[in-house]
Design a protein around this motif. Structure first.
Motif, mmCIF file in Angstrom:
data_model
loop_
_atom_site.group_PDB
_atom_site.id
_atom_site.type_symbol
_atom_site.label_atom_id
_atom_site.label_comp_id
_atom_site.label_asym_id
_atom_site.label_seq_id
_atom_site.Cartn_x
_atom_site.Cartn_y
_atom_site.Cartn_z
ATOM 1 N N GLY A 65 -25.474 17.075 8.542
ATOM 2 C CA GLY A 65 -24.836 17.775 9.643
ATOM 3 C C GLY A 65 -23.835 18.789 9.153
ATOM 4 N N PRO A 66 -23.411 19.668 10.073
ATOM 5 C CA PRO A 66 -22.487 20.749 9.687
ATOM 6 C C PRO A 66 -21.052 20.282 9.508
ATOM 7 C CG PRO A 66 -22.976 20.854 12.029
ATOM 8 C CD PRO A 66 -23.850 19.768 11.468
ATOM 9 N N GLY A 67 -20.670 19.170 10.121
ATOM 10 C CA GLY A 67 -19.283 18.746 10.073
ATOM 11 C C GLY A 67 -18.900 18.164 8.728
ATOM 12 N N THR A 68 -17.612 18.121 8.499
ATOM 13 C CA THR A 68 -17.080 17.528 7.274
ATOM 14 C C THR A 68 -16.366 16.241 7.617
ATOM 15 O OG1 THR A 68 -15.027 18.777 7.489
ATOM 16 C CG2 THR A 68 -16.813 19.778 6.183
ATOM 17 N N VAL A 69 -16.248 15.382 6.617
ATOM 18 C CA VAL A 69 -15.556 14.107 6.815
ATOM 19 C C VAL A 69 -14.058 14.377 6.816
ATOM 20 C CG1 VAL A 69 -15.235 11.787 5.928
ATOM 21 C CG2 VAL A 69 -17.434 12.931 5.636
ATOM 22 N N PRO A 70 -13.327 13.870 7.831
ATOM 23 C CA PRO A 70 -11.890 14.145 7.887
ATOM 24 C C PRO A 70 -11.139 13.422 6.777
ATOM 25 C CG PRO A 70 -12.507 12.569 9.583
ATOM 26 C CD PRO A 70 -13.784 13.061 8.976
ATOM 27 N N GLU A 71 -9.948 13.911 6.527
ATOM 28 C CA GLU A 71 -9.093 13.269 5.539
ATOM 29 C C GLU A 71 -8.679 11.881 6.000
ATOM 30 O OE1 GLU A 71 -5.707 15.627 4.665
ATOM 31 O OE2 GLU A 71 -6.726 16.795 3.122
ATOM 32 N N LEU A 72 -8.437 11.036 5.026
ATOM 33 C CA LEU A 72 -7.982 9.669 5.299
ATOM 34 C C LEU A 72 -6.529 9.524 4.896
ATOM 35 C CD1 LEU A 72 -10.906 7.440 3.957
ATOM 36 C CD2 LEU A 72 -10.217 7.707 6.327
ATOM 37 N N GLU A 73 -5.827 8.697 5.606
ATOM 38 C CA GLU A 73 -4.508 8.241 5.167
ATOM 39 C C GLU A 73 -4.738 6.890 4.523
ATOM 40 O OE1 GLU A 73 -1.368 9.310 5.104
ATOM 41 O OE2 GLU A 73 -1.970 11.305 5.786
ATOM 42 N N ALA A 74 -4.774 6.843 3.206
ATOM 43 C CA ALA A 74 -5.108 5.605 2.506
ATOM 44 C C ALA A 74 -4.429 5.586 1.147
ATOM 45 C CB ALA A 74 -6.623 5.482 2.356
ATOM 46 N N ASP A 75 -4.412 4.385 0.585
ATOM 47 C CA ASP A 75 -3.909 4.225 -0.777
ATOM 48 C C ASP A 75 -5.072 4.536 -1.712
ATOM 49 O OD1 ASP A 75 -3.104 3.285 -3.280
ATOM 50 O OD2 ASP A 75 -1.818 1.741 -2.396
ATOM 51 N N PRO A 76 -5.058 5.651 -2.431
ATOM 52 C CA PRO A 76 -6.230 6.036 -3.233
ATOM 53 C C PRO A 76 -6.550 5.039 -4.336
ATOM 54 C CG PRO A 76 -4.347 7.457 -3.721
ATOM 55 C CD PRO A 76 -3.952 6.625 -2.553
ATOM 56 N N VAL A 77 -5.532 4.412 -4.916
ATOM 57 C CA VAL A 77 -5.771 3.460 -6.003
ATOM 58 C C VAL A 77 -6.512 2.245 -5.478
ATOM 59 C CG1 VAL A 77 -4.669 2.003 -7.730
ATOM 60 C CG2 VAL A 77 -3.761 4.293 -7.267
ATOM 61 N N LEU B 196 0.844 -1.187 0.000
ATOM 62 C CA LEU B 196 0.000 0.000 0.000
ATOM 63 C C LEU B 196 0.883 1.243 0.000
ATOM 64 C CD1 LEU B 196 -2.732 -0.960 2.654
ATOM 65 C CD2 LEU B 196 -2.841 -1.221 0.172
ATOM 66 N N HIS B 197 0.358 2.304 -0.580
ATOM 67 C CA HIS B 197 1.065 3.581 -0.620
ATOM 68 C C HIS B 197 0.111 4.645 -0.081
ATOM 69 C CE1 HIS B 197 4.203 1.670 -3.033
ATOM 70 N NE2 HIS B 197 3.219 1.124 -3.761
ATOM 71 N N PRO B 198 0.018 4.737 1.228
ATOM 72 C CA PRO B 198 -0.963 5.669 1.803
ATOM 73 C C PRO B 198 -0.543 7.130 1.610
ATOM 74 C CG PRO B 198 0.343 4.658 3.541
ATOM 75 C CD PRO B 198 0.744 3.969 2.269
ATOM 76 N N GLU B 199 -1.575 7.987 1.425
ATOM 77 C CA GLU B 199 -1.403 9.422 1.312
ATOM 78 C C GLU B 199 -2.719 10.073 1.724
ATOM 79 O OE1 GLU B 199 -2.350 10.578 -3.171
ATOM 80 O OE2 GLU B 199 -0.641 9.179 -3.001
ATOM 81 N N PRO B 200 -2.727 11.383 1.996
ATOM 82 C CA PRO B 200 -3.992 12.037 2.379
ATOM 83 C C PRO B 200 -5.024 11.944 1.261
ATOM 84 C CG PRO B 200 -2.119 13.405 2.948
ATOM 85 C CD PRO B 200 -1.574 12.297 2.106
ATOM 86 N N VAL B 201 -6.235 11.541 1.644
ATOM 87 C CA VAL B 201 -7.306 11.349 0.658
ATOM 88 C C VAL B 201 -8.554 12.035 1.173
ATOM 89 C CG1 VAL B 201 -8.784 9.665 -0.489
ATOM 90 C CG2 VAL B 201 -6.350 9.166 -0.148
ATOM 91 N N ARG B 202 -9.203 12.850 0.326
ATOM 92 C CA ARG B 202 -10.504 13.420 0.620
ATOM 93 C C ARG B 202 -11.542 12.445 0.100
ATOM 94 N NH1 ARG B 202 -10.905 17.134 4.269
ATOM 95 N NH2 ARG B 202 -12.951 17.600 3.328
ATOM 96 N N ILE B 203 -12.303 11.860 1.021
ATOM 97 C CA ILE B 203 -13.207 10.782 0.635
ATOM 98 C C ILE B 203 -14.309 11.254 -0.296
ATOM 99 C CG2 ILE B 203 -14.711 11.073 2.649
ATOM 100 C CD1 ILE B 203 -13.593 7.780 0.958
ATOM 101 N N GLU B 204 -14.743 12.564 -0.158
ATOM 102 C CA GLU B 204 -15.792 13.063 -1.048
ATOM 103 C C GLU B 204 -15.301 13.082 -2.494
ATOM 104 O OE1 GLU B 204 -14.619 14.605 1.583
ATOM 105 O OE2 GLU B 204 -16.210 15.304 2.918
ATOM 106 N N GLU B 205 -14.059 13.516 -2.685
ATOM 107 C CA GLU B 205 -13.504 13.548 -4.033
ATOM 108 C C GLU B 205 -13.344 12.147 -4.588
ATOM 109 O OE1 GLU B 205 -9.880 15.684 -3.770
ATOM 110 O OE2 GLU B 205 -10.807 17.582 -3.141
#
Length: 673
Positions: free
Chosen positions: A539-551, A503-512
């Motif tokens: 709700g007003p909050g946003t989903v936090p960024e993930l450290e994940a392999d986007p592929v 795996l090659h984790p990096e910051p990922v915005r789950i909405e994108e």
């Protein structure tokens, strides 16, 4: 199939000394033996000490009873009125005290006569005879029922070997009150004189009433060096002179019968023959001569004199003195009586003897306890080892290639839980084996279909049936892509199983990421008539960024979307949604849901959704299902991100696939699974 040992031979049973049962029995036997030995030792020590203490108290009480009755007999000519003394002694000692004649006619009994008391013991505890006091302890076998008999002399007549008259038996030597008062006044004057000379002394009175002087200290000879005279206390009174004369006559009569010369007795019972005074050997004094150390009534007379010329004559004189004293005192003391001391119930005084029978009883009880302990250990050990043997046999049968078998779970204990865990493992192994067989069959089937199609198209082209036009090439390409897709899926699963999936984790915005997945599958959804949308988080909050392999994460979510679109009818919808749970910290999760309004999954099929080559449609029709590896790959990829994947479904309403991912992503030191 025959059972085989680890190296191919017959399986051998463990020797008893190495088996669990043997060790359990050995430990149980050792513990039981030590416990029995320690208990027996403690019981014997405690019981012996208690019995010795009790016997000591019994002996002391019996001695006091005998001494009190001897004193009564020495001071009274008959046993009349002894009942009060017997009752008092019984109350003090807590025993039954019975006094009888030699013929066992009862003289006094503390048990009374109403109701009739229990029978007396077969043997008397002692003989109460003030003229023949034995040195044997009261209550002993030698003293019980024994009467002292004079030893035979050289002429065959009976003579006493030593004087055993109780010192309290004074008979005619007892002083009247007038003589006693006169002598006591003289003794007190002597004590005052000695006190003036610096010599401490006291007036003591013997059983006959004659006073004497006892010096305080260990040097009574100091009196001889003082100016105080005690000669007035050495002379016999009128009463003593009369009694002494009577005793002297009896002694001379005895000597005359033996052909011996007459003797003259002094007040201390020493005698004179001619010019040589010869003391009686070990004859207690009936009345004390004034003493400066102790009353002589309690001491044998033994004045140092020259060795007599005729020792046999001395023995005869001493014997006659003893016989004469008994004859003189016989009318002043009570007749011999038998003394019985027993418990209030009439039985003998309890005692204890570690005889061979008692030892055998203790040994037998200890052996019985040991046998019961070992027997109980055997039963417990057999019950403990039996399921272990069953587990061992089942495991060895599995090793030998036989079908997995279940063992009996007898109880909910450690062994039972081990058996249940073994049964679960056996069932899981059976499922894995079945899955392996099914997987081989499924892989062969999945590869055979595209290869068969490719071969068919090529054979058709070779035979001139099919033209190698654009349609022909497109069909071959489609089948090759399908074959490549299956091989890629198998390769991904193989890498995940081998721990080589990187795996090659990096910051990922789950909405994108969800938007990209939806865009990639929009054409497939439009072709199937399915509405594919991405829901906005509530709700007003946003989903936090993930450290994940986007592929890899896009691949997992894409498989879910593709599967949902394929099983959703025309007019249905597939919705992608993401939201956060928890506080967003280490205990929080980012949840991704792929919900459809498709046909749903039956409840009995839900546990197998993520298994390899599983399809809800068992016909293996490619129009309703893929290769059967997509959901298995989803689970592996999510687990690689340290997340979980599950599904909830209702038949006829649709399914919701849920991925729960940690915001921190997988461990940077362990990105291969």
């Amino acid at each position: 199939m025959p059972r085989r040992a680890e190296h191919g031979g017959q399986r051998l049973r463990l020797p008893l000394r190495k088996s669990l049962l043997g060790r359990l029995l050995a430990v149980s036997a050792l513990v039981a033996a030590c416990s029995v030995a320690a208990t027996a030792w403690l019981a014997v020590q405690t019981t012996s000490g208690a019995i010795e203490q009790e016997q000591g108290r019994n002996l002391a009480a019996d001695t006091r009873v005998l001494d009190a009755l001897l004193a009564y007999a020495a001071e009274h000519p008959t046993w009349d009125g002894v009942g009060a003394t017997v009752d008092e002694l019984a109350d003090t000692s807590g025993r039954r005290i019975t006094l009888t004649k030699q013929s066992r006619e009862i003289l006094a009994d503390s048990a009374g006569s109403s109701p009739p008391p229990p029978a007396l013991p077969p043997q008397a505890s002692a003989v109460v005879d003030p003229l023949s006091v034995t040195a044997v302890t009261a209550g002993s076998e030698a003293a019980a029922g024994s009467v002292t008999i004079a030893a035979p002399g050289t002429d065959g007549e009976q003579r006493s070997g030593n004087d055993r008259v109780d010192p309290r038996a004074v008979g005619p030597f007892r002083l009247p009150e007038a003589e006693r008062t006169s002598l006591r006044r003289t003794a007190e004057e002597a004590v005052q004189c000695l006190s003036g000379s610096g010599i401490a002394s006291d007036v003591v009175e013997g059983p006959s009433g004659r006073p004497g002087i006892q010096v305080v200290g260990n040097d009574p000879d100091r009196v001889r060096g003082s100016r105080c005279s005690t000669d007035a206390l050495d002379s016999p009174t009128e009463t003593e002179t009369k009694a002494l004369t009577e005793l002297n006559d009896l002694v001379n009569a005895c000597l005359g019968r033996q052909g011996r010369e007459e003797v003259r007795l002094d007040l201390d019972l020493s005698w004179n023959t001619g010019e040589e005074p010869l003391p009686a050997s070990a004859v207690p004094m009936p009345n004390p001569v004034p003493s400066v150390s102790a009353p002589r009534e309690s001491m044998p007379t033994g004045l140092p004199t020259p060795v007599p010329l005729d020792s046999e004559n001395d023995r005869d004189i001493a014997s006659c003195v003893g016989i004469a004293r008994q004859e003189q005192l016989s009318s002043y003391v009570a007749s011999p009586a038998l003394l019985f001391i027993s418990d209030p119930g009439g039985g003998a005084v309890p005692g204890f003897e570690m005889s061979s029978a008692n030892t055998a009883k203790i040994t037998g009880v200890a052996a019985l306890v040991l046998a019961l302990t070992v027997g109980a250990s055997i039963l417990a050990g057999v019950r403990l080892v039996r399921p272990l043997h069953a587990l061992t046999g089942a495991a060895q049968r599995m090793r030998d290639g036989e079908d997995p078998s279940q063992v009996v779970v007898a109880a909910d204990n450690e062994i039972g839980r081990l058996a249940a865990a073994f049964n679960d493992m056996s069932a899981h192994r059976a499922r894995l084996e079945e899955q392996r067989k099914v997987m081989v069959s499924d892989v062969a089937h999945e590869l055979r279909t595209p290869l068969s199609n490719i071969r068919g198209w090529l054979e058709g082209a070779q035979d001139g049936i099919a033209d190698a036009d654009a349609t022909f090439v497109s069909s071959l390409l489609e089948e090759a892509l399908q074959l490549q897709h299956i091989i890629d899926d198998l390769q991904d699963l193989s890498a995940a199983d081998a721990g080589a999936l990187r795996l090659h984790p990096e910051p990922v915005r789950i909405e994108e990421l969800l938007a990209h997945v939806a865009a990639a599958h929009q054409a497939q959804a439009d072709a199937a008539g399915v509405d594919l949308t991405v829901a906005v988080p509530d709700g007003p909050g946003t989903v936090p960024e993930l450290e994940a392999d986007p592929v890899r994460l896009r691949q997992a979510i894409g498989n879910l979307v593709s599967n949902a679109v394929r099983h959703t009818p025309v007019g249905g919808s597939v919705t992608l949604r993401a939201y956060a749970t928890g506080s967003g910290g280490a205990d929080g999760r980012v949840v991704v849901e792929v919900a459809d309004t498709g046909s749903g999954i039956a409840p009995e099929d839900l546990p197998y959704v993520f298994d390899r080559f599983w399809r809800a449609e068992k016909s293996r029709n490619r129009r309703t299902g893929g290769s059967g590896l997509g959901l298995a790959i989803v689970r592996k990829l999510v687990e690689a991100h340290e997340g979980t994947a599950d599904v909830a479904s209702t038949v006829g309403q649709g399914s919701v696939f849920t991925l729960r991912l940690p915001p921190g992503g997988p461990d940077a030191m362990n990105t291969a699974v």
